[in-house]
Scaffold this motif. Structure first.
Motif, PDB file in Angstrom:
ATOM      1  N   ALA A  35       0.832  -1.203   0.000  1.00 41.80           N
ATOM      2  CA  ALA A  35       0.000   0.000   0.000  1.00 41.80           C
ATOM      3  C   ALA A  35       0.864   1.250   0.000  1.00 41.80           C
ATOM      4  CB  ALA A  35      -0.910   0.007   1.230  1.00 41.80           C
ATOM      5  N   VAL A  36       0.450   2.270  -0.750  1.00 44.26           N
ATOM      6  CA  VAL A  36       1.055   3.593  -0.679  1.00 44.26           C
ATOM      7  C   VAL A  36      -0.070   4.616  -0.569  1.00 44.26           C
ATOM      8  CG1 VAL A  36       3.037   2.885  -2.085  1.00 44.26           C
ATOM      9  CG2 VAL A  36       1.096   3.991  -3.184  1.00 44.26           C
ATOM     10  N   VAL A  37       0.236   5.754   0.017  1.00 41.30           N
ATOM     11  CA  VAL A  37      -0.746   6.834   0.116  1.00 41.30           C
ATOM     12  C   VAL A  37      -0.513   7.771  -1.064  1.00 41.30           C
ATOM     13  CG1 VAL A  37      -1.571   8.785   1.474  1.00 41.30           C
ATOM     14  CG2 VAL A  37      -0.911   6.660   2.618  1.00 41.30           C
ATOM     15  N   SER A  38      -1.406   7.718  -2.026  1.00 39.70           N
ATOM     16  CA  SER A  38      -1.252   8.556  -3.228  1.00 39.70           C
ATOM     17  C   SER A  38      -1.979   9.891  -3.106  1.00 39.70           C
ATOM     18  CB  SER A  38      -1.758   7.803  -4.458  1.00 39.70           C
ATOM     19  OG  SER A  38      -0.867   6.739  -4.782  1.00 39.70           O
ATOM     20  N   GLY A  39      -2.765  10.057  -2.054  1.00 37.76           N
ATOM     21  CA  GLY A  39      -3.450  11.327  -1.859  1.00 37.76           C
ATOM     22  C   GLY A  39      -3.791  11.550  -0.395  1.00 37.76           C
ATOM     23  N   ILE A  40      -3.467  12.734   0.127  1.00 39.08           N
ATOM     24  CA  ILE A  40      -3.846  13.127   1.481  1.00 39.08           C
ATOM     25  C   ILE A  40      -4.861  14.254   1.358  1.00 39.08           C
ATOM     26  CG2 ILE A  40      -3.067  14.134   3.661  1.00 39.08           C
ATOM     27  CD1 ILE A  40      -0.418  12.747   3.288  1.00 39.08           C
ATOM     28  N   LEU A  41      -6.077  13.986   1.835  1.00 42.39           N
ATOM     29  CA  LEU A  41      -7.166  14.942   1.705  1.00 42.39           C
ATOM     30  C   LEU A  41      -7.628  15.304   3.106  1.00 42.39           C
ATOM     31  CD1 LEU A  41      -8.899  12.877  -1.078  1.00 42.39           C
ATOM     32  CD2 LEU A  41      -7.754  15.062  -1.455  1.00 42.39           C
ATOM     33  N   CYS A  42      -7.253  16.486   3.566  1.00 43.99           N
ATOM     34  CA  CYS A  42      -7.561  16.929   4.919  1.00 43.99           C
ATOM     35  C   CYS A  42      -8.452  18.167   4.816  1.00 43.99           C
ATOM     36  CB  CYS A  42      -6.281  17.231   5.681  1.00 43.99           C
ATOM     37  SG  CYS A  42      -6.561  17.545   7.435  1.00 43.99           S
ATOM     38  N   LEU A  43      -9.681  18.068   5.327  1.00 43.77           N
ATOM     39  CA  LEU A  43     -10.687  19.101   5.121  1.00 43.77           C
ATOM     40  C   LEU A  43     -11.189  19.655   6.443  1.00 43.77           C
ATOM     41  CD1 LEU A  43     -12.687  17.230   2.346  1.00 43.77           C
ATOM     42  CD2 LEU A  43     -10.868  18.889   2.041  1.00 43.77           C
ATOM     43  N   ASN A  44     -11.257  20.965   6.527  1.00 47.23           N
ATOM     44  CA  ASN A  44     -11.775  21.644   7.695  1.00 47.23           C
ATOM     45  C   ASN A  44     -13.285  21.773   7.553  1.00 47.23           C
ATOM     46  OD1 ASN A  44     -12.518  23.459   9.720  1.00 47.23           O
ATOM     47  ND2 ASN A  44     -10.581  24.563   9.591  1.00 47.23           N
ATOM     48  N   GLU A  45     -14.017  21.155   8.449  1.00 42.36           N
ATOM     49  CA  GLU A  45     -15.482  21.182   8.363  1.00 42.36           C
ATOM     50  C   GLU A  45     -16.068  22.580   8.584  1.00 42.36           C
ATOM     51  OE1 GLU A  45     -17.423  17.204   9.813  1.00 42.36           O
ATOM     52  OE2 GLU A  45     -15.847  17.763  11.211  1.00 42.36           O
TER      53      GLU A  45
END
Length: 235
Positions: A223-233
């Protein structure tokens, strides 16, 4: 023609011409599409980005002969990729999309027939970023390929990927790696402070990890992390 909701842009090789990768959701067929080698000239066309995170790009695709399914190349014989819809900027809308596509379980992602998936609410404990391949003849610190980024995390049950050679999971997200590369090249002394702030930010807000799998002769898949999506609600 395929309508692709782009969720990841990654740089996975040292090839400056074909070093980009795209992971998107095919909206017509409701499945993952992985484009592992997008030519640089197709990333920006006529001075305009043809691909962006949370944008919809229309493109002709041709199935690539590969030992993974859902792998494609872009066919420009009769049509070049075109950004059909600009990036979604509303975080509520973004979170709604990611919630529908994600899982809280690493086991569920591993057992899925797809070679990509999204893990939501990961428990993130550490991040590492350092130079690699320093002795290669083409070594260039300005390329994110020559930096190693690893994220140590588990799902809500505490399960995590464990690989013998290194802790955590490699991160291939192009923009995320570029941020840390620029920081270490210009303000290396701020790394520890910035890392702690980033770890806290990812813990406080809605974080989703787009995970891509590669076949491995030793462990089945890696497994690799191809996208980090961090969202402020709150935004």
């Amino acid at each position: 023609m395929a309508k692709l909701l782009v969720l990841s842009l990654a740089e996975t090789t040292s090839d400056r011409v074909r070093g980009y990768a795209v992971i998107a959701r095919n909206l017509d067929e409701d499945k993952w599409t992985i484009i592992p080698a997008l030519p640089k000239e197709l990333l920006i066309i006529d001075g305009k980005y043809a691909w962006d995170i949370f944008a919809v790009t229309e493109a002709d695709l041709v199935r690539r002969f590969d030992n993974r399914s859902d792998i494609y190349d872009v066919d420009i014989t009769s049509y070049k990729p075109y950004m059909l819809e600009k990036p979604i900027t509303d975080n509520d809308a973004r979170i709604n999309i990611l919630e529908k596509l994600s899982s809280e379980s690493i086991h569920e992602l591993v057992n899925s027939p797809s070679w990509a998936g999204i893990l939501k609410n990961p428990i993130i404990s550490d991040l590492e970023f350092f130079e690699r391949k320093l002795h290669e003849s083409n070594y260039d610190p300005n390329q994110t390929f020559y930096w190693e980024c690893r994220l140590n995390f588990s799902d809500k049950t505490g399960y995590k990927w464990r690989y013998k050679r290194a802790t955590g999971v490699a991160v291939k997200d192009m923009r995320f790696k570029a941020y840390w590369r620029d920081l270490l090249l210009i303000r290396r002394h701020e790394y520890i402070e910035k890392k702690q702030k980033w770890l806290e930010y990812m813990k406080r807000n809605r974080t989703f990890l787009l995970v891509e799998f590669y076949p491995s002769d030793y462990v089945g898949t890696v497994a690799v992390v191809s996208g980090i999506l961090c969202l402020n609600e709150k935004s």
